[in-house]
Design an enzyme around this catalytic site. Structure first.
Site, PDB file in Angstrom:
ATOM      1  N   VAL A  27       1.291  -3.894   3.815  1.00 19.13           N
ATOM      2  CA  VAL A  27       1.262  -5.073   4.422  1.00 19.13           C
ATOM      3  C   VAL A  27       2.394  -5.782   4.091  1.00 19.13           C
ATOM      4  CG1 VAL A  27      -1.310  -5.648   4.445  1.00 19.13           C
ATOM      5  CG2 VAL A  27      -0.121  -6.007   2.509  1.00 19.13           C
ATOM      6  N   TYR A  55      -3.208  -2.005 -10.206  1.00 14.90           N
ATOM      7  CA  TYR A  55      -3.014  -1.840  -8.907  1.00 14.90           C
ATOM      8  C   TYR A  55      -2.074  -2.923  -8.487  1.00 14.90           C
ATOM      9  CZ  TYR A  55      -4.565  -2.265  -4.042  1.00 14.90           C
ATOM     10  OH  TYR A  55      -4.448  -2.353  -2.544  1.00 14.90           O
ATOM     11  N   SER A  77       0.843  -1.256   0.035  1.00 13.83           N
ATOM     12  CA  SER A  77       0.108   0.090  -0.147  1.00 13.83           C
ATOM     13  C   SER A  77       0.752   1.310   0.085  1.00 13.83           C
ATOM     14  CB  SER A  77      -0.929  -0.132   1.147  1.00 13.83           C
ATOM     15  OG  SER A  77      -2.072  -0.809   0.853  1.00 13.83           O
ATOM     16  N   LYS A  96       0.194   3.838  -2.769  1.00 16.68           N
ATOM     17  CA  LYS A  96      -0.736   4.411  -3.002  1.00 16.68           C
ATOM     18  C   LYS A  96      -0.785   5.738  -2.893  1.00 16.68           C
ATOM     19  CE  LYS A  96      -3.770   0.930  -0.930  1.00 16.68           C
ATOM     20  NZ  LYS A  96      -4.540   0.111   0.213  1.00 16.68           N
ATOM     21  N   TYR A 135      -4.943   4.122   7.936  1.00 17.16           N
ATOM     22  CA  TYR A 135      -6.207   3.579   8.138  1.00 17.16           C
ATOM     23  C   TYR A 135      -6.888   3.646   9.365  1.00 17.16           C
ATOM     24  CZ  TYR A 135      -3.542   0.588   4.861  1.00 17.16           C
ATOM     25  OH  TYR A 135      -2.522   0.359   3.816  1.00 17.16           O
TER      26      TYR A 135
HETATM   27  N1  GLN Z   1      -1.900  -5.257  -2.069  1.00 16.06           N
HETATM   28  C1  GLN Z   1      -2.625  -5.093  -1.056  1.00 16.06           C
HETATM   29  C2  GLN Z   1      -4.087  -5.412  -0.935  1.00 16.06           C
HETATM   30  O1  GLN Z   1      -4.845  -4.870  -1.839  1.00 16.06           O
HETATM   31  C3  GLN Z   1      -2.399  -3.794  -0.304  1.00 16.06           C
HETATM   32  C4  GLN Z   1      -3.040  -3.668   1.003  1.00 16.06           C
HETATM   33  C5  GLN Z   1      -1.847  -3.052   2.138  1.00 16.06           C
HETATM   34  O2  GLN Z   1      -0.780  -2.890   1.955  1.00 16.06           O
HETATM   35  N2  GLN Z   1      -2.627  -2.425   3.021  1.00 16.06           N
HETATM   36  O3  GLN Z   1      -4.816  -5.887  -0.131  1.00 16.06           O
END
Ligand code: GLN
Length: 322
Positions: A261, A191, A66, A69, A243
Site C-alpha cells: 500500500v 510486522y 506488504s 511479506k 490478494y
Molecule cells: N502495513 C499494512 C497493513 O498492515 C500493509 C498492507 C499492504 O501493504 N497491503 O495494513
C-alpha cells in the site's frame, strides 16, 4: 544499439505512456502514508547478470509495506523449514482483501503469507528474543538483497502502530486459535517494523532480481536467500501476491509478484530479472494503478508471462542477445 540501451528505451517508453495517468488514491488509512506525493512514478529492472535499467523516480524512498511479506516468508522457511512454517500459515489464495479477518476453517491457519493475517503469523515466528534483534535481522537481510544499507521509517511505524487495531484484532484471533504465541505486541512490532522499511524502486528491483537469481544478489554476488525455498516463495507470490486481484494478474501478467500500500509493486521473472514499480496511487484493492499498467505492458512487450509460448525458458534472452 546495445541490448541494455534497447531495454532502457522500452522502460522509458512505458514510463512516458503512463506517467500522466492519475487514477487511484494514495493510502490514507495509515495517516503517515497520506503524505506521499501521488505523482511519483518510477520503474526499475535488474537482470540476473547485474544490468540495471530505470526511468522516473527510482531513487525516491517509500515504505515497502506488504512487499515485506514474501521476504519474511522466505526467512521463516529458511529458519524453520517447510513443515513447521506451514503449521502457521497456508498456501491457498484467499480471494479476499489483504486485511480480511478470516482463517481457514479446518486448520485455523491464515490462508497464506501474503495477506496480513499470514504475515503477522510469520512475523510471530521470525521475531527474536528482543524486539530490536528481530527487526535488525530482517533489515539486515533486506539490505543484503538490495545491496545497500536500509532503515525503518519511524514515523510510518508509529502511525501503523497507532492505527493498526484491525491487525491487532487479527493477531488476537490467531492467539485464540493457537496460531501465534502470547507475545502479541512483540509480533505486531515485528510486522509493523517490516512494513515500515524504506526502499526505492531500484532497491526493490534488486531484491526481486535476487529472488530471480536463485538467492544471489546479481551485483554484489552475495548469497542472500537459500535457493531451496525460493520456489515456495515465488509460488505463493504467483497465486496470492495481489490478494483478490491475484487470478486476474496471473492471467494477464503471469509473473510472481507482490504489491504494497506504499505504492510499490515487484514482479520476478525466474532466472532472468526483477521488476519494480513505484506509484503511490492505489486502486480499490490496494494495488498500485500505474504499477499494474507498467508491469502488464512490460510483460506483454518482452514476452515475460510464465506460459508465454515464445518464452522458451526465456524469450527475454533474445533481448539480451544470448
Ligand atoms: N502495513 C499494512 C497493513 O498492515 C500493509 C498492507 C499492504 O501493504 N497491503 O495494513
Amino acid at each position: 544499439m546495445s541490448t541494455h540501451s534497447h531495454i532502457q528505451e522500452i522502460i522509458q517508453d512505458v514510463y512516458e505512456k503512463y506517467k500522466d495517468i492519475d487514477e487511484g488514491e494514495v493510502a490514507t488509512y495509515i495517516p503517515e502514508l497520506a503524505k506521499a506525493n501521488p505523482d511519483h512514478f518510477g520503474i526499475a529492472m535488474v537482470t540476473v547478470d547485474g544490468q540495471v535499467c530505470s526511468a522516473g523516480d527510482c531513487e525516491q524512498e517509500f515504505t515497502i509495506q506488504s512487499i515485506c511479506k514474501p521476504f519474511a516468508f522466505q526467512m521463516a522457511l529458511e529458519e524453520f523449514g517447510r513443515d513447521r512454517t506451514l503449521e502457521h500459515v497456508g498456501v491457498e489464495p484467499s480471494g479476499d482483501a489483504f486485511n480480511s479477518i478470516e482463517l481457514e476453517p479446518k486448520t485455523m491457519r491464515p490462508y497464506n503469507a501474503m495477506i496480513n493475517a499470514g504475515a503477522i503469523a510469520i512475523a510471530s515466528l521470525i521475531k527474536k528474543d528482543t524486539r530490536e534483534s528481530g527487526v535488525e535481522e530482517f533489515v539486515d537481510k533486506m539490505a543484503r538483497a538490495a545491496g545497500r544499507p536500509l532503515r525503518i521509517d519511524e514515523f510510518v511505524y508509529a502511525s501503523e502502530d497507532a492505527t493498526g487495531n484491525r491487525n491487532r484484532a487479527i493477531a488476537y484471533l490467531m492467539l485464540n486459535c493457537g496460531i501465534i504465541d502470547a507475545e502479541v505486541e512483540h509480533s505486531l512490532h515485528q510486522y509493523f517494523s517490516q512494513c515500515s522499511l524504506l526502499v526505492t524502486a531500484q532497491d526493490l528491483a534488486m531484491m526481486a532480481a535476487t529472488l530471480a537469481n536463485m538467492g544471489m544478489n546479481p551485483v554484489t554476488q552475495e548469497r542472500v536467500f537459500d535457493f531451496n525455498y525460493i520456489k515456495d516463495t515465488l509460488t505463493v507470490m504467483f497465486t496470492c501476491g495481489l490478494y483478490d486481484h491475484a487470478g486476474e494478474w496471473a492471467y494477464r501478467v503471469g509473473l510472481p509478484a507482490k504489491s504494497g500500500v506504499g505504492g510499490g509493486l515487484i514482479a520476478v521473472v525466474n532466472r532472468q530479472l526483477g521488476i519494480a514499480v513505484y506509484s503511490p496511487r492505489l486502486d480499490a484493492k490496494g494495488n498500485s494503478v500505474r504499477g499494474i499498467l507498467a508491469c502488464k505492458e512490460l510483460a506483454s512487450h518482452l514476452g515475460l508471462h510464465a506460459f508465454e509460448f515464445t518464452n522458451v525458458g526465456s524469450s527475454f534472452m533474445q533481448w539480451l542477445g544470448t
